[in-house]
Design a protein around this motif. Structure first.
Motif, short mmCIF file in Angstrom:
data_model
loop_
_atom_site.label_atom_id
_atom_site.label_comp_id
_atom_site.label_asym_id
_atom_site.label_seq_id
_atom_site.Cartn_x
_atom_site.Cartn_y
_atom_site.Cartn_z
N GLN A 52 -4.75 -8.88 3.13
CA GLN A 52 -5.22 -7.43 3.66
C GLN A 52 -4.57 -6.90 5.11
OE1 GLN A 52 -6.97 -4.82 1.78
NE2 GLN A 52 -6.05 -6.36 0.17
N GLU B 15 -2.55 -3.44 5.02
CA GLU B 15 -2.87 -2.56 5.88
C GLU B 15 -1.41 -2.23 7.10
OE1 GLU B 15 -4.89 0.25 8.26
OE2 GLU B 15 -5.41 -0.69 6.38
N SER C 296 0.91 -1.14 0.05
CA SER C 296 -0.02 0.14 -0.14
C SER C 296 0.92 1.35 -0.03
CB SER C 296 -1.07 0.17 1.41
OG SER C 296 -1.64 -1.21 1.54
#
Length: 279
Positions: free
Chosen positions: A262, A266, A163
């Motif tokens: 995920q 995060e 991310s």
């Protein structure tokens, strides 16, 4: 897999008894700073002559290598394109490569939808296209000789959905997988292929990637590039398949393999999101 030593080469024009032993030749990309520079210095210390390449000036690296007794040639070229790689290959002038240390690469921070696509393409082409092209060209030569060593710099980022660093992490996932695959393809070909997977390292990487406004880009828990290079160079010399530099990074890779994607994404967000820089 055979762990070859660089064989001596003799000039056919020399009379018997006057043959001259050829020093082994190493090619190091991304050698102007950071891990690449340290890899080049290690190669010089191990008796290699060098051809070094980067897309930034190499004056300081060249001076240091020469001071260590190596014959060195510098090629400033953009390794994001086959044409840029060809300029490096032309500098070899037909000389056999005993060690290829394919380290060139760079990152790009911030959210993917906010990035300039030309910069996105340059990351992909530097980290993947140029690397794959160079490895194939040199690998063909090594296979024909049944001798040589290749070290490719991947990253533990290849195990993490990145991310706010999505393109870079994606390219390193490719590289980590690619190196493992071609090593298996060539397990009986007489030369070795090794992947070095560093974590956060104290180089100009984060400044160039525009990530000095992030926690990961400002952390004081960064590995010394000289130590990372030493680990990778030794793994190459030993003919290992791959090596993760640092115990903490080994633990991060292990966690990334078992946690849901995920959750890992995060965790990466908390380190790489703009505005998270340490104060």
């Amino acid at each position: 897999m055979v762990s070859p030593a660089a064989p001596p080469a003799f000039s056919p024009s020399e009379p018997a008894g006057l043959a001259v032993t050829r020093r082994p030749l190493a090619v190091v990309t991304g050698a102007s700073s950071g891990i690449g520079r340290e890899l080049a210095l290690l190669a010089a210390d191990h008796g290699y002559d060098l051809v070094v390449a980067a897309d930034t000036p190499l004056f300081d690296t060249t001076a240091e290598l020469s001071a260590r007794g190596a014959q060195v040639e510098a090629v400033q070229t953009d390794l994001a394109s086959p044409g840029g790689v060809d300029r490096l290959l032309e500098a070899l002038d037909g000389r056999p490569v005993d060690a290829l240390l394919a380290n060139a690469g760079h990152g790009l921070g911030h959210a993917f939808l906010d990035q300039d696509f030309e910069e996105v393409l340059h990351v992909i082409n530097t980290n993947i296209t140029g690397t794959v092209y160079l490895v194939q060209k040199v690998g063909l030569q090594m296979r024909a000789r049944r001798s040589g060593r290749i070290l490719v710099t991947g990253s533990i980022a290849g195990f993490q959905p990145g991310s706010f660093q999505a393109v870079y992490n994606g390219t390193k996932a490719f590289i980590d997988s690619f190196v493992a695959a071609i090593r298996n393809e060539n397990k009986d070909a007489g030369f070795t292929i090794t992947c070095l997977m560093p974590g956060v390292t104290d180089t100009a990487f984060f400044a160039r990637a525009g990530m000095l406004d992030t926690k990961i880009g400002t952390t004081d828990k960064q590995m010394d590039p000289a130590e990372v290079a030493r680990i990778g160079f030794q793994a190459m010399q030993d003919g290992e398949a791959d090596v993760v530099a640092g115990l903490k990074n080994k633990a991060m890779v292990a966690m990334s393999k078992v946690l849901p994607s995920q959750v890992v994404a995060e965790q990466h967000r908390r380190m790489a999101e703009p505005g998270t820089a340490k104060t």
